[in-house]
Design a protein around this motif. Structure first.
Motif, PDB file in Angstrom:
ATOM      1  N   LYS A 146       1.021  -1.174   0.122  1.00 52.46           N
ATOM      2  CA  LYS A 146       0.124  -0.110   0.060  1.00 52.46           C
ATOM      3  C   LYS A 146       1.110   1.253   0.166  1.00 52.46           C
ATOM      4  O   LYS A 146       0.841   2.207  -0.835  1.00 52.46           O
ATOM      5  CB  LYS A 146      -0.956  -0.031   1.331  1.00 52.46           C
ATOM      6  CG  LYS A 146      -1.865   1.104   1.421  1.00 52.46           C
ATOM      7  CD  LYS A 146      -2.876   1.200   2.572  1.00 52.46           C
ATOM      8  CE  LYS A 146      -3.556   2.536   2.588  1.00 52.46           C
ATOM      9  NZ  LYS A 146      -4.430   2.389   3.779  1.00 52.46           N
ATOM     10  N   PHE A 147       2.058   1.201   0.970  1.00 54.59           N
ATOM     11  CA  PHE A 147       2.709   2.426   0.816  1.00 54.59           C
ATOM     12  C   PHE A 147       3.684   2.568  -0.470  1.00 54.59           C
ATOM     13  O   PHE A 147       3.628   3.535  -0.984  1.00 54.59           O
ATOM     14  CB  PHE A 147       3.959   1.993   1.873  1.00 54.59           C
ATOM     15  CG  PHE A 147       4.808   3.266   2.043  1.00 54.59           C
ATOM     16  CD1 PHE A 147       4.261   4.451   2.843  1.00 54.59           C
ATOM     17  CD2 PHE A 147       6.167   3.210   1.715  1.00 54.59           C
ATOM     18  CE1 PHE A 147       5.176   5.604   3.091  1.00 54.59           C
ATOM     19  CE2 PHE A 147       6.859   4.307   1.811  1.00 54.59           C
ATOM     20  CZ  PHE A 147       6.579   5.493   2.610  1.00 54.59           C
ATOM     21  N   MET A 148       4.182   1.612  -0.956  1.00 54.68           N
ATOM     22  CA  MET A 148       4.736   1.678  -2.341  1.00 54.68           C
ATOM     23  C   MET A 148       3.875   2.113  -3.554  1.00 54.68           C
ATOM     24  O   MET A 148       4.456   2.909  -4.168  1.00 54.68           O
ATOM     25  CB  MET A 148       5.367   0.501  -2.742  1.00 54.68           C
ATOM     26  CG  MET A 148       6.457  -0.105  -1.659  1.00 54.68           C
ATOM     27  SD  MET A 148       7.827   1.081  -1.400  1.00 54.68           S
ATOM     28  CE  MET A 148       8.710   0.770  -3.106  1.00 54.68           C
ATOM     29  N   ILE A 149       2.746   1.602  -3.628  1.00 54.99           N
ATOM     30  CA  ILE A 149       1.901   2.005  -4.736  1.00 54.99           C
ATOM     31  C   ILE A 149       0.930   3.098  -4.602  1.00 54.99           C
ATOM     32  O   ILE A 149       0.749   3.916  -5.611  1.00 54.99           O
ATOM     33  CB  ILE A 149       1.148   0.720  -5.039  1.00 54.99           C
ATOM     34  CG1 ILE A 149       2.166  -0.636  -5.383  1.00 54.99           C
ATOM     35  CG2 ILE A 149       0.235   0.926  -6.250  1.00 54.99           C
ATOM     36  CD1 ILE A 149       1.330  -1.863  -5.744  1.00 54.99           C
ATOM     37  N   GLY A 150       0.320   3.280  -3.393  1.00 56.40           N
ATOM     38  CA  GLY A 150      -0.635   4.290  -3.357  1.00 56.40           C
ATOM     39  C   GLY A 150      -0.153   5.444  -2.334  1.00 56.40           C
ATOM     40  O   GLY A 150      -0.790   6.392  -2.349  1.00 56.40           O
ATOM     41  N   VAL A 151       1.093   5.399  -1.688  1.00 52.99           N
ATOM     42  CA  VAL A 151       1.362   6.422  -0.795  1.00 52.99           C
ATOM     43  C   VAL A 151       2.764   7.040  -1.288  1.00 52.99           C
ATOM     44  O   VAL A 151       2.746   8.350  -1.272  1.00 52.99           O
ATOM     45  CB  VAL A 151       1.516   5.844   0.734  1.00 52.99           C
ATOM     46  CG1 VAL A 151       2.042   7.054   1.595  1.00 52.99           C
ATOM     47  CG2 VAL A 151       0.280   5.427   1.178  1.00 52.99           C
ATOM     48  N   LEU A 152       3.705   6.383  -1.633  1.00 59.39           N
ATOM     49  CA  LEU A 152       4.774   6.886  -2.122  1.00 59.39           C
ATOM     50  C   LEU A 152       4.698   7.702  -3.445  1.00 59.39           C
ATOM     51  O   LEU A 152       3.877   7.385  -4.437  1.00 59.39           O
ATOM     52  CB  LEU A 152       5.841   5.629  -2.688  1.00 59.39           C
ATOM     53  CG  LEU A 152       7.396   5.815  -2.671  1.00 59.39           C
ATOM     54  CD1 LEU A 152       7.762   6.224  -1.099  1.00 59.39           C
ATOM     55  CD2 LEU A 152       8.067   4.748  -3.226  1.00 59.39           C
ATOM     56  N   PRO A 153       5.330   8.882  -3.180  1.00 61.32           N
ATOM     57  CA  PRO A 153       4.980  10.061  -4.530  1.00 61.32           C
ATOM     58  C   PRO A 153       5.756   9.502  -5.956  1.00 61.32           C
ATOM     59  O   PRO A 153       5.279  10.108  -6.716  1.00 61.32           O
ATOM     60  CB  PRO A 153       5.969  11.160  -3.796  1.00 61.32           C
ATOM     61  CG  PRO A 153       6.797  10.636  -2.927  1.00 61.32           C
ATOM     62  CD  PRO A 153       6.343   9.506  -2.088  1.00 61.32           C
ATOM     63  N   LEU A 154       6.438   8.404  -5.837  1.00 62.70           N
ATOM     64  CA  LEU A 154       7.123   7.862  -7.228  1.00 62.70           C
ATOM     65  C   LEU A 154       6.037   6.909  -7.563  1.00 62.70           C
ATOM     66  O   LEU A 154       5.203   6.415  -6.973  1.00 62.70           O
ATOM     67  CB  LEU A 154       8.487   6.937  -6.846  1.00 62.70           C
ATOM     68  CG  LEU A 154       9.676   7.696  -6.256  1.00 62.70           C
ATOM     69  CD1 LEU A 154      10.740   7.106  -6.367  1.00 62.70           C
ATOM     70  CD2 LEU A 154       9.832   9.224  -6.776  1.00 62.70           C
ATOM     71  N   LYS A 155       6.038   6.941  -8.982  1.00 67.22           N
ATOM     72  CA  LYS A 155       4.980   6.086  -9.674  1.00 67.22           C
ATOM     73  C   LYS A 155       5.507   4.679  -9.885  1.00 67.22           C
ATOM     74  O   LYS A 155       6.831   4.725 -10.448  1.00 67.22           O
ATOM     75  CB  LYS A 155       4.475   6.721 -11.006  1.00 67.22           C
ATOM     76  CG  LYS A 155       3.384   5.841 -11.675  1.00 67.22           C
ATOM     77  CD  LYS A 155       2.929   6.511 -13.015  1.00 67.22           C
ATOM     78  CE  LYS A 155       1.689   5.800 -13.684  1.00 67.22           C
ATOM     79  NZ  LYS A 155       1.087   6.753 -14.718  1.00 67.22           N
ATOM     80  N   ALA A 156       4.940   3.620  -9.303  1.00 70.11           N
ATOM     81  CA  ALA A 156       5.538   2.299  -9.840  1.00 70.11           C
ATOM     82  C   ALA A 156       4.901   2.080 -10.966  1.00 70.11           C
ATOM     83  O   ALA A 156       3.980   1.860 -11.396  1.00 70.11           O
ATOM     84  CB  ALA A 156       4.753   1.324  -8.664  1.00 70.11           C
TER      85      ALA A 156
END
Length: 240
Positions: A142-152
């Motif tokens: 959730k943090f990596m995909i929905g919260v982190l400002p970088l786009k996965a």
């Protein structure tokens, strides 16, 4: 949308509402998941503090041919014994949170997004769940995909165990078309089994089509890179 100054006098349009929502999600995530552990005692968010975890996971980072940041994790290269016996799950959560913050400052990642590539080493289900329990895994996802400002941009899986493929097929019906397009399941085309030159050559070609062969760090998935393209995200001594 608001326009601000960009390169060569060109304005850059920014969706302020979307940026505010992402900032709010970040604050809520840190409050609910990271702060409870940070507030219980002195846990410095520093490279030195997490160096043992970094050596255990042996993450590698590189910039691919499209100028995207690539985060590599090879289960077989990692020190599973240390991860399973010496790293508390809360420490793993804080380490991955810290690492995610570090990649947020990478210029290429900011401009072009990032890719997460994992060689699962056909790990057993029980071992995988001990390494990263389901609730911790979901929290980090959730943090990596929905919260982190970088786009996965993509998540790449290599040498997947059978249980993973079965689980993915079951969960796939609930994924959006956009999410499915970001999941790449790499299959090396070989009739000679795993771990031989034929399989490695096929795997190198398949991964090379995604990130560029020269951007695969030496050792990842048992491959010999054309050159050591890894970068030191934590600015500490590179893990061999």
């Amino acid at each position: 949308e608001n326009g601000i100054g960009g390169k060569n006098g060109h304005s850059i349009k920014i969706n302020v509402s979307k940026a505010h929502r992402r900032l709010e999600m970040y604050a809520l995530w840190m409050r609910d998941h990271a702060y409870p552990y940070l507030s219980t005692g002195p846990k410095p968010f520093s490279p030195k503090h997490f160096q043992s975890a970094f050596k255990a996971f042996k993450f590698q980072f590189a910039i691919d041919s499209c100028e995207r940041l690539v985060w590599y994790f090879d289960v077989e290269r990692s020190d599973l014994n240390t991860i399973l016996t010496s790293l508390p799950h809360t420490e793993t959560l804080l380490f991955l949170t810290y690492l995610a913050h570090q990649i947020s400052f990478n210029t290429q990642g900011q401009d072009n997004g990032f890719i997460f590539a994992e060689d699962m080493g056909r790990i057993g289900f029980n071992t995988f769940m001990q390494m990263l329990p389901f609730n911790i895994g979901l929290t980090i996802d959730k943090f990596m995909i929905g919260v982190l400002p970088l786009k996965a941009k993509a998540v790449v899986f290599v040498h997947r165990p059978m249980w993973f493929d079965v689980a993915y097929k079951m969960l796939g019906v609930f994924l959006t078309r956009q999410m499915k397009s970001r999941v790449i399941l790499v299959n090396a085309m070989t009739t000679k089994g795993i771990g031989n030159d034929d399989e490695r050559e096929s795997l190198l070609k398949a991964l090379g089509e995604i990130v560029g062969e020269e951007n695969i760090p030496s050792g990842f998935s048992g491959l010999d890179a054309h050159g050591d393209s890894s970068i030191d995200i934590l600015r500490i001594t590179k893990v061999k």
